[in-house]
Design an enzyme around this catalytic site. Structure first.
Site, PDB file in Angstrom:
ATOM      1  N   HIS A  87       5.157 -11.908   7.775  1.00 25.90           N
ATOM      2  CA  HIS A  87       5.188 -11.464   9.206  1.00 25.90           C
ATOM      3  C   HIS A  87       4.567 -11.980  10.261  1.00 25.90           C
ATOM      4  O   HIS A  87       3.615 -12.630  11.635  1.00 25.90           O
ATOM      5  CB  HIS A  87       4.641 -10.161   9.230  1.00 25.90           C
ATOM      6  CG  HIS A  87       4.780  -9.154   8.152  1.00 25.90           C
ATOM      7  ND1 HIS A  87       4.669  -8.011   8.803  1.00 25.90           N
ATOM      8  CD2 HIS A  87       3.963  -8.816   6.855  1.00 25.90           C
ATOM      9  CE1 HIS A  87       5.345  -7.227   8.207  1.00 25.90           C
ATOM     10  NE2 HIS A  87       4.849  -7.449   6.907  1.00 25.90           N
ATOM     11  N   ASN A 102       3.786  -0.507   8.222  1.00 27.45           N
ATOM     12  CA  ASN A 102       5.237  -0.892   8.413  1.00 27.45           C
ATOM     13  C   ASN A 102       6.155  -0.003   9.186  1.00 27.45           C
ATOM     14  O   ASN A 102       5.894   1.637   9.098  1.00 27.45           O
ATOM     15  CB  ASN A 102       6.192  -1.387   6.940  1.00 27.45           C
ATOM     16  CG  ASN A 102       5.383  -2.868   6.539  1.00 27.45           C
ATOM     17  OD1 ASN A 102       5.308  -3.746   7.262  1.00 27.45           O
ATOM     18  ND2 ASN A 102       6.257  -2.684   5.225  1.00 27.45           N
ATOM     19  N   TYR A 131      -5.028 -10.300   2.016  1.00 29.09           N
ATOM     20  CA  TYR A 131      -5.544 -10.800   4.050  1.00 29.09           C
ATOM     21  C   TYR A 131      -6.741 -11.081   3.992  1.00 29.09           C
ATOM     22  O   TYR A 131      -6.361 -12.049   5.190  1.00 29.09           O
ATOM     23  CB  TYR A 131      -5.370  -8.824   4.515  1.00 29.09           C
ATOM     24  CG  TYR A 131      -3.899  -8.020   4.390  1.00 29.09           C
ATOM     25  CD1 TYR A 131      -3.677  -7.674   3.233  1.00 29.09           C
ATOM     26  CD2 TYR A 131      -3.066  -8.357   5.465  1.00 29.09           C
ATOM     27  CE1 TYR A 131      -2.077  -7.202   2.894  1.00 29.09           C
ATOM     28  CE2 TYR A 131      -2.268  -7.490   4.932  1.00 29.09           C
ATOM     29  CZ  TYR A 131      -1.507  -7.258   3.949  1.00 29.09           C
ATOM     30  OH  TYR A 131      -0.114  -6.825   3.884  1.00 29.09           O
TER      31      TYR A 131
HETATM   32 FE1  HDD Z   1       1.540  -7.881   4.077  1.00 33.54          FE
HETATM   33  C1  HDD Z   1       0.853  -9.530   6.341  1.00 33.54           C
HETATM   34  C2  HDD Z   1       2.211  -5.156   6.029  1.00 33.54           C
HETATM   35  C3  HDD Z   1       2.438  -5.047   1.476  1.00 33.54           C
HETATM   36  C4  HDD Z   1      -0.233  -9.487   2.175  1.00 33.54           C
HETATM   37  N1  HDD Z   1       1.753  -6.951   6.077  1.00 33.54           N
HETATM   38  C5  HDD Z   1       1.523  -8.127   7.181  1.00 33.54           C
HETATM   39  C6  HDD Z   1       1.405  -7.629   8.356  1.00 33.54           C
HETATM   40  C7  HDD Z   1       2.033  -6.261   8.112  1.00 33.54           C
HETATM   41  C8  HDD Z   1       1.944  -6.255   6.627  1.00 33.54           C
HETATM   42  C9  HDD Z   1       2.050  -5.720   8.905  1.00 33.54           C
HETATM   43  C10 HDD Z   1       1.529  -7.948   9.541  1.00 33.54           C
HETATM   44  C11 HDD Z   1       0.181  -8.425  10.105  1.00 33.54           C
HETATM   45  C12 HDD Z   1      -0.018  -8.460  11.502  1.00 33.54           C
HETATM   46  O1  HDD Z   1       0.150  -8.721  12.084  1.00 33.54           O
HETATM   47  O2  HDD Z   1      -0.972  -9.992  11.389  1.00 33.54           O
HETATM   48  N2  HDD Z   1       2.282  -5.200   3.286  1.00 33.54           N
HETATM   49  C13 HDD Z   1       2.853  -4.839   4.339  1.00 33.54           C
HETATM   50  C14 HDD Z   1       3.077  -3.912   4.241  1.00 33.54           C
HETATM   51  C15 HDD Z   1       3.112  -3.549   2.657  1.00 33.54           C
HETATM   52  C16 HDD Z   1       2.274  -4.950   2.342  1.00 33.54           C
HETATM   53  C17 HDD Z   1       3.500  -1.529   5.307  1.00 33.54           C
HETATM   54  C18 HDD Z   1       2.864  -2.756   1.720  1.00 33.54           C
HETATM   55  C19 HDD Z   1       2.639  -1.203   1.715  1.00 33.54           C
HETATM   56  N3  HDD Z   1       1.079  -7.141   2.151  1.00 33.54           N
HETATM   57  C20 HDD Z   1       1.431  -6.511   0.947  1.00 33.54           C
HETATM   58  C21 HDD Z   1       1.905  -7.118  -0.268  1.00 33.54           C
HETATM   59  C22 HDD Z   1       0.700  -7.976  -0.305  1.00 33.54           C
HETATM   60  C23 HDD Z   1       0.280  -8.415   1.598  1.00 33.54           C
HETATM   61  C24 HDD Z   1       1.991  -6.387  -1.770  1.00 33.54           C
HETATM   62  C25 HDD Z   1      -0.194  -9.512  -1.434  1.00 33.54           C
HETATM   63  C26 HDD Z   1      -0.410  -9.089  -2.666  1.00 33.54           C
HETATM   64  N4  HDD Z   1       0.611  -9.373   4.513  1.00 33.54           N
HETATM   65  C27 HDD Z   1      -0.013 -10.012   2.770  1.00 33.54           C
HETATM   66  C28 HDD Z   1      -0.795 -10.905   4.271  1.00 33.54           C
HETATM   67  C29 HDD Z   1      -0.594 -11.539   5.269  1.00 33.54           C
HETATM   68  C30 HDD Z   1       0.214  -9.823   5.274  1.00 33.54           C
HETATM   69  C31 HDD Z   1       0.517 -12.541   3.152  1.00 33.54           C
HETATM   70  C32 HDD Z   1       0.477 -12.821   6.056  1.00 33.54           C
HETATM   71  C33 HDD Z   1       0.038 -12.557   7.120  1.00 33.54           C
HETATM   72  C34 HDD Z   1      -1.737 -11.674   7.249  1.00 33.54           C
HETATM   73  O3  HDD Z   1      -1.175 -11.406   5.835  1.00 33.54           O
HETATM   74  O4  HDD Z   1      -2.405 -11.933   7.967  1.00 33.54           O
HETATM   75  O5  HDD Z   1      -2.001 -11.027   2.903  1.00 33.54           O
END
Ligand code: HDD
Length: 696
Positions: free
Chosen positions: A79, A152, A366
């Site tokens: 993202h 999402n 997160y």
């Molecule tokens: Fe995630 C970012 C949505 C599964 C780990 N995720 C991130 C963002 C969104 C989502 C909208 C952007 C937030 C922003 O605008 O800063 N992610 C989802 C949805 C998931 C999902 C709807 C499943 C239902 N995500 C998911 C899993 C993991 C992560 C299973 C890790 C185990 N996601 C992350 C992250 C991020 C992230 C690496 C990257 C940047 C952040 O968190 O702040 O932690």
């Protein structure tokens, strides 16, 4: 209850992350160093003689370059490309019976909000119209702390267990040896992983559909995805799934269009959000909830803890409870959009997690990622992340600590009485639902998660024929980019468990012999279609959309003014495209300003187009390749085309004059113009696309 001393010892968090500290000299317009020292010369480094070596003594130069060298923070690992805006959530129906969450108590109450939309796979500078999931992350600054609903635009996810997240993301991102392809899923690594991970097939259907090519953030749905719990004042739990429904309806673009938008305006989505808010057409979504109890969960065909499954609205209706309005752009992109830190673990009293293994894993990821990205544990001191309610605790120090309590006491329990700082509040504090758990410690996927195809089929069969065609085309396109035929065949082997005709036509498109169906853990259920899963089965409107009006000198001024009036009446906007950016001189001698020169404003940037040319102007346009593309692309993308007679030579040269259909409307009068814009409410003339396919 916090003591007065503690309450006052934190500076009030500013909602607006863009506010900057201004020194007295800055207010008078004098450039200063970071120390506030007025700068005399910002053009030349300090050196020995005009042509001599630079001096280390030049503290202004060193500070300026040092700071510049450190301007970037790590981009989000997923993202990375996103766009944020401020707004509010307003409760329209109290949920007090099922939750004690403060923001869901009093109808009419408004809660400040920050929302960030994003693509998943591309890096920060990638184009907006990649085929991808869109993030829909909402931070609600409630009176009892921040609640982040990190969702999402697709209600299900690729994987069931968070332990697979690094694998799916590694597979979709550029390959580690070559660092390409960027912002694309059309490559071997992604499809290799997918073909070996059948639980992803439901989400794949969504990602291959037009849901992955939204026309703008304003016209897409958002979903909390997981099952959460609501907890009421009596401590009772109700399961909930959250939905955001766009007020102006759903809309996507076609793949061929998306590819061209990425070239014409890689910022298409962020520009759209910015323009809409600046134009006071505030984007709005309804918050809906699907509420259900344990009895429903036990009787449902699938496991409500499985994030690869949705609950059809026919089975549990979505009840509207509020609205989200985005009414303020950010003041500073970095301060707000880049630094905003969403954490799924940010919940408030009255909202609790379920045992969904994806959600449980996210709750670790997160918080962890923010430490890396924002450089320390004090990211909640950054205004966009700070709660807007009192925040009183004994966590202290660390990099860039901006909110530092005064006084002697930094621990509890303590015996300092009123001077002793905040205390736990058993009645007000966050209650964790007392779910009973008695199981063996295992690494095991539950049997109830084993059906991977039934909802993929449900999604596919709920689409209109046009939408099904787009899914087929997308699969053929993506798999044609895979170099390894065995990967293509393995994907088709899964499609056979979803729908035979889908598999057969994709195989045909790939010129591939039909493989054996993949071994399925469960037989595919024949579930009834669910209309809300289709985009095109939703009502349409031209409100909030954009008409591109291509004009030439001597074009009919009255007709153009009628078009503009009709667009305004429909709540839409327009943009004028002309041979010169200086505008066109119309039939009445007036100059119509242009927003784009032909070529800079291709028809892919508009929802519908009108071509109003004089006779001479039409002949000139016919000689211009960009103008010909304007017309032929609008036709190919099933757009409504309004044209004045003078445009016929252009339509001829664009190769569409012989094929004009009901979506191509001749306009010569005031009434024609109004009728044309009314027709545009249908958004696309889809029969054109199917007719082309049937002809073929
Ligand atoms: Fe995630 C970012 C949505 C599964 C780990 N995720 C991130 C963002 C969104 C989502 C909208 C952007 C937030 C922003 O605008 O800063 N992610 C989802 C949805 C998931 C999902 C709807 C499943 C239902 N995500 C998911 C899993 C993991 C992560 C299973 C890790 C185990 N996601 C992350 C992250 C991020 C992230 C690496 C990257 C940047 C952040 O968190 O702040 O932690």
């Amino acid at each position: 209850m916090a003591s007065a001393q503690f309450e006052n010892s934190y500076s009030e968090p500013q909602g607006n992350g863009g506010e900057t500290h201004q020194t007295a000299t800055q207010q008078t317009g004098v450039l200063t160093t970071q120390q506030g020292v007025p700068v005399a010369d910002d053009q030349n480094t300090l050196r020995i003689g005009a042509r001599g070596p630079a001096l280390l003594e030049d503290f202004h130069f060193r500070e300026k370059i040092f700071h510049f060298d450190h301007e970037r923070i790590p981009e989000r690992v997923v993202h990375a490309r996103g766009y944020g805006a401020n707004g509010f959530f307003e409760l329209t129906k109290s949920l007090s019976k099922v939750t004690r969450a403060d923001l869901f108590q009093r109808e009419g109450d408004r809660t400040p909000a920050f929302v960030r939309f994003s693509t998943v796979a591309g890096s920060k500078g990638s184009p907006d119209l990649a085929r991808d999931v869109r993030g829909f992350a909402v931070k609600l600054y409630t009176n009892e702390g921040n609640w982040d609903l990190v969702g999402n635009n697709i209600p299900v996810f690729f994987i069931q267990d968070a332990i697979k997240f690094p694998d799916i993301i590694h597979a979709v991102k550029p390959a580690p040896d070559r660092d390409f392809p960027q912002a694309q899923s059309a490559h071997d690594n992604f499809w290799d992983f997918i073909s070996l991970t059948p639980e992803s097939l439901h989400m794949i259907m969504w990602v291959m559909s037009d849901r992955a090519l939204p026309r703008s953030f304003r016209f897409m749905e958002g979903f909390g995805v997981h099952t959460f719990r609501l907890i009421n004042a009596k401590g009772e739990s109700t399961f909930v799934k959250f939905h955001w429904k766009p007020k102006l309806g759903l809309q996507s673009v076609m793949w061929n269009e998306a590819v061209k938008i990425n070239g014409a305006d890689p910022d298409f989505h962020r520009r759209d959000l910015w323009d809409a808010i600046k134009g006071e057409n505030f984007p709005e979504w309804e918050l809906g909830v699907q509420l259900f109890d344990q009895k429903f969960a036990d009787s449902f065909e699938f496991d409500v803890l499985d994030a690869t499954k949705l609950i059809p609205e026919e089975q549990v209706p979505v009840e509207p409870v509020g609205r989200l309005v985005l009414d303020r752009t950010v003041d500073n992109f970095f301060a707000e959009t880049e630094q905003v830190a969403f954490c799924t673990q940010n919940v408030v009293p009255g909202i609790d997690f379920s045992d969904d293994p994806l959600l449980q894993g996210r709750n670790f990821s997160y918080l962890d990622t923010q430490l890396k990205r924002l450089g320390g544990p004090n990211f909640t001191h950054i205004p966009v992340n700070a709660p807007r309610c009192p925040m009183t605790h004994f966590q202290q120090d660390g990099h860039m600590a901006m909110k530092n309590p005064k006084g002697r006491v930094n621990y509890e329990p303590n015996s300092w009485g009123a001077m002793g700082g905040p205390r736990e509040a058993p009645d007000k504090g966050f209650p964790t639902f007392a779910a009973e758990v008695s199981e063996t410690k295992v690494r095991l996927r539950p049997e109830s998660f084993a059906d991977h195809y039934s909802q993929a089929r449900l999604f596919f069969l709920s689409q209109t024929p046009v939408e099904q065609k787009h899914i087929r085309d997308a699969l053929v396109f993506e798999l044609s980019k895979c170099e390894r035929p065995d990967i293509r065949a393995r994907v088709v082997s899964h499609l056979l468990n979803i729908d035979d005709s889908l598999a057969a036509r994709v195989a045909e498109g790939l010129r591939l012999d039909l493989p054996e169906p993949a071994k399925a853990a469960r037989p595919t259920l024949r579930l009834p279609a669910s209309d809300p899963l289709s985009i095109l089965k939703h009502p349409t409107s031209f409100e909030g959309r954009k008409l591109g009006i291509l004009v030439t000198d001597d074009a009919n001024a009255e007709l153009i003014r009628s078009l503009i009036a009709a667009v305004g009446k429909a709540g839409a906007v327009y943009e004028v495209i002309a041979p010169h950016i200086g505008g066109a001189i119309l039939s009445d001698g007036s100059t119509l300003p242009a927003a784009q020169k032909i070529g800079g404003g291709p028809s892919v940037l508009y929802d519908a187009v009108a071509i109003v040319a004089s006779d001479a102007g039409g002949h000139e346009l016919a000689k211009d390749a960009a103008a010909r593309d304007f017309a032929s692309d609008a036709f190919a993308h099933c757009k409504f085309i309004g044209y004045a007679d003078g445009a016929l030579p252009l339509l001829q040269k664009a190769g569409i004059a012989e094929s004009l259909d009901e979506g191509c409307v001749s306009i010569s009068t005031d009434a024609d113009a109004a009728a044309f814009v009314e027709t545009c409410a249908k958004l696309r003339h889809w029969v054109r696309e199917l007719a082309v396919e049937l002809d073929a």
